[in-house]
Enzyme design. Sequence first.
Site, PDB file in Angstrom:
ATOM      1  N   SER A   1      -9.804  -0.103   7.698  1.00 43.97           N
ATOM      2  CA  SER A   1      -9.110  -0.248   6.523  1.00 43.97           C
ATOM      3  C   SER A   1      -8.824  -1.684   5.393  1.00 43.97           C
ATOM      4  O   SER A   1      -8.598  -1.294   4.630  1.00 43.97           O
ATOM      5  CB  SER A   1      -8.129   0.889   5.835  1.00 43.97           C
ATOM      6  OG  SER A   1      -8.779   2.269   6.062  1.00 43.97           O
TER       7      SER A   1
ATOM      8  N   LYS B   1       0.922  -1.355  -0.057  1.00 46.02           N
ATOM      9  CA  LYS B   1       0.018  -0.410  -0.176  1.00 46.02           C
ATOM     10  C   LYS B   1       0.521   1.452  -0.317  1.00 46.02           C
ATOM     11  O   LYS B   1       1.658   1.247   0.480  1.00 46.02           O
ATOM     12  CB  LYS B   1      -0.435   0.110   1.185  1.00 46.02           C
ATOM     13  CG  LYS B   1      -2.176   1.345   1.320  1.00 46.02           C
ATOM     14  CD  LYS B   1      -2.625   0.884   3.080  1.00 46.02           C
ATOM     15  CE  LYS B   1      -4.086   1.581   2.846  1.00 46.02           C
ATOM     16  NZ  LYS B   1      -4.624   2.013   4.034  1.00 46.02           N
TER      17      LYS B   1
ATOM     18  N   SER C   1      -9.420   2.138   3.663  1.00 43.51           N
ATOM     19  CA  SER C   1      -8.551   2.667   2.819  1.00 43.51           C
ATOM     20  C   SER C   1      -7.531   1.696   1.705  1.00 43.51           C
ATOM     21  O   SER C   1      -6.476   1.784   0.777  1.00 43.51           O
ATOM     22  CB  SER C   1      -7.720   3.747   2.894  1.00 43.51           C
ATOM     23  OG  SER C   1      -6.897   3.162   4.191  1.00 43.51           O
TER      24      SER C   1
END
Length: 465
Positions: free
Chosen positions: A188, A88, A164
Amino acid sequence: MTQPDLDPPTDPTAMTAVQLVSAYAAGQLSPVEATQACLDAVATRDGELNAFCLVDPDRTLVQAKDSEARWHSGNPRGLLDGVPISIKDIFLTEGWPTLRGSTSVDAAGPWLVDSPVAARLREDGMVFLGKTTTPEIAWKAVTDSPLTGITRNPADPRTTAGGSSGGSAAAVAAGMGPVSVGTDGGGSIRIPASFCGIVGFKPTHGRIPLYPASPFGPLAHAGPMTRTVEDAALLMDILSLPDPRDPTALAPTLTTFRGQMQRDVRGLSVGYSATLGYAGVDPEVAEIVEAAVRTLAADLVIDAVDPGFADPREAFEILWAAGAATMLSKYPAGTRERVDPGLGAVWARGESVSAVEYLDARHVAAELGITMGNFHMAFDVLITPTMPGTAFAAGHDVPPGSGLGGWPEWTPFTYPFNMTQQPAISIPVGRTRAGLPVGLQIVGPRHSDDLVLAVARHAEHVLSA
């Protein structure tokens, strides 16, 4: 409890990390072949999904060739040497920019430092496929940003991948690499795992070291995103190794997560809460989760019970806004005019939070932790739906037509367990009639990461039988 693969897949993009390592060891596949297959999948599939914000095939293949040489010499470096992984775009990664979904970060760098997550993965010999998309500073539960646009769900590209860590979830679900690593400050990891139909694990706060320190404080966790619980356990054995840059990190474990994952959990006491006492749940989601719980009740002692706390969303939103404002205050002049409008509103709210309000919110989190500590005196784990609904139309912060004002309103099962710092995992347990994935959440006491993984592995095995 772990079952051998009687007929393992031959397509590298369909293989788990464990299967890839077994194929490398047997000489049936090389890290270069597996990596190239994943890069080809990115080239083919990511135009529609937008899961990656950075792909660097030349550098990736150098790592794969180095791994191949180690395997040929009989000296693999670590547990998952040669396994492709995405990261990420929140984690500092040496040689690649970390833009955090923001137009206000200078891509020129220099980018000289690995975060603890990237450092442990690199030391293990894993192959970095690229960096995955995130909303700006990972602030919300869907994945779109002014920098990278909208990330879509492989189950139905018309819908959101969640967030996210939506880029990581979409990458794994679409076969663009077997594993990824995300962050979870309010759900997330678990939200996109549920929406995309993969495994997402948020360990106890501090179990995976973080650097730089997150402005979201004890809400912030890193964790694995995978297709199987076993892969998540192996990644935990890598990611939880110590790093001196995180003064809040927990002491090293005395056992391995993969070893503990395989222990017998039959007869454990489970509290099942369909709503936490306050959440509304889509009837079809409720039906799928209830069916899974009934199946698990053959081996686990399950009682329907709510843990006994009121919705802590107001306190969570104060903590979240204060963290966002703290981070954004360090950004360059002009950032306020460029950020996602929703993030701009959170920034403004965070600037208005007083120290007393912040500490009152921390008190709510502490009381919530005490309540859950008492709950776990009676129940080994808590099971809930991961999400009250399924993935909704992409490009929206809340389900269209819902009348909701912000993302925490539609994820009531996740953020409480960031406030308590407990380990929580989402595993896929079915799909709706429209083909959208549904996740089941398993929550354990603080420091019981191994127990949560073991129960999740049992559930995965039983529910797939």
